[in-house]
Write an enzyme that holds these catalytic residues in place. Structure first.
Site, PDB file in Angstrom:
ATOM      1  N   TYR A   1       0.846  -1.197   0.000  1.00 13.63           N
ATOM      2  CA  TYR A   1       0.000   0.000   0.000  1.00 13.63           C
ATOM      3  C   TYR A   1       0.878   1.242   0.000  1.00 13.63           C
ATOM      4  CZ  TYR A   1       0.835   0.676   5.052  1.00 13.63           C
ATOM      5  OH  TYR A   1       1.405   0.896   6.279  1.00 13.63           O
ATOM      6  N   CYS A   2       0.334   2.318  -0.557  1.00 14.60           N
ATOM      7  CA  CYS A   2       0.969   3.634  -0.462  1.00 14.60           C
ATOM      8  C   CYS A   2      -0.077   4.590   0.100  1.00 14.60           C
ATOM      9  CB  CYS A   2       1.541   4.088  -1.796  1.00 14.60           C
ATOM     10  SG  CYS A   2       0.345   4.240  -3.154  1.00 14.60           S
TER      11      CYS A   2
END
Length: 351
Positions: free
Chosen positions: A98-99
């Site tokens: 995830y970012c």
């Protein structure tokens, strides 16, 4: 853009239940501010690079920002690939990435992971979606019970003993790295941000929710534990929860405080005392400071207990559902067993 072997997932529950090492590809400062507990940080950009790419996007547009980003990441691809494989535990092992928003950073890393045959999930919406999930946890109704007691009654030690006997316990002070008073930060690691504190609390509560814990025990606290604020929705539930007040003799309480604080730096103890001097009053403050300098630890604790007792007693009056139990003479383990045997506390696996 999803690389071969990667899948974008919008359902956070599906993402949570999936296999694979959890990797946060945001910058180190984003990660330090708050992250999914248990995640490993493998940043695509460092803090300075991300700032430069962001400015370029605003000033020159998407294409130029992408080209600049490629110039930063190109030389680092080998190291990033090795870091992903190491985090996964070997080639072919799954990853969850995830970012900030589940955009280019996480999808770019997913493409790189796919080159090493890592089955990869990317969370659409990224950390923003996770934070929404975190805040939703505090809106759920939890079977909260509070353990109260004046300073020095050993509430934290008792909660730890209860947890070892399979009682659901969320250690508000442990997660905050703070004991909740002017002296609470002494000898503790740096406190997390309130944002990350919320993440830890949400994970702890959710874990007990999945186990269908009949009770979840927390220490009775004010709305802040040091610099960490307890989420408003959770604190409101705490204010309505039943309180079990633990009582111990004055000598035992002073012994407990001496054990905790006599090993701390005297100068830091004096500074903490001076922070509450207006509330202590000049005579008690002077007596406490002199006792600390002379290493008369019992006298120092005695000088301050009256103030802390008055604060606690005032807060206890606000509790609408309180009972008490004198545990003088019992160590934490024996006290925990007594609480279970008298059914005041119910473990997770209770029939």
């Amino acid at each position: 853009m999803s690389g071969m072997g990667s899948t974008n997932v919008s359902n956070i529950d599906q993402f949570r239940e999936a296999r694979g090492t959890l990797v946060d590809v945001r910058t180190p400062s984003e990660f330090a501010q708050g992250h999914w507990p248990g995640a490993i940080n493998i940043p695509l950009f460092d803090d300075e690079q991300r700032a430069i790419v962001g400015r370029t996007y605003k000033q020159k547009g998407r294409k130029q920002a992408i080209e600049l980003g490629l110039s930063f990441t190109g030389p680092a691809l080998v190291d990033l690939s090795k870091a992903l494989t190491k985090a996964a535990g070997g080639t072919d092992q799954p990853l969850r990435l995830y970012c900030w928003r589940g955009g280019m950073r996480s999808n770019s890393m997913a493409w790189l992971a796919a080159l090493q045959d890592h089955p990869t999930l990317v969370l659409e919406g990224g950390y923003k979606v996770y934070r929404r999930w975190v805040l939703e946890q505090f809106e759920r109704r939890w079977p909260i019970r509070l353990l109260g007691g004046r300073t020095g009654t050993g509430k934290t030690d008792l909660l730890i003993a209860l947890q070892s006997l399979n009682v659901a316990v969320v250690d508000l002070e442990g997660l905050a790295h703070h004991r909740g008073s002017s002296f609470g930060g002494l000898g503790q690691p740096n406190q997390p941000s309130t944002e990350h504190y919320e993440n830890e609390l949400a994970e702890a509560l959710n874990g007990y929710g999945k186990q269908h814990a009949p009770q979840i025990w927390l220490e009775a606290e004010s709305s802040s534990v040091g610099c960490c604020r307890i989420p408003k929705a959770l604190f409101e539930q705490m204010q309505q929860a039943p309180v079990l007040e633990i009582r111990r003799s004055l000598d035992e309480r002073i012994d407990q405080l001496v054990d905790v604080y006599a090993c701390q730096d005297a100068d830091e103890l004096c500074k903490a005392t001076e922070r509450i001097q207006r509330r202590l009053g000049p005579q008690r403050t002077q007596a406490a400071l002199e006792a600390i300098r002379d290493q008369r630890w019992r006298d120092a604790c005695s000088a301050m207990l009256d103030y802390y007792d008055r604060c606690y007693d005032h807060e206890l009056k606000q509790a609408s559902n309180a009972s008490n139990l004198d545990l003088s003479g019992r160590n934490p383990k024996d006290a925990a067993i007594e609480l279970l045997n008298t059914s005041r506390v119910v473990p997770i696996d209770a029939p």
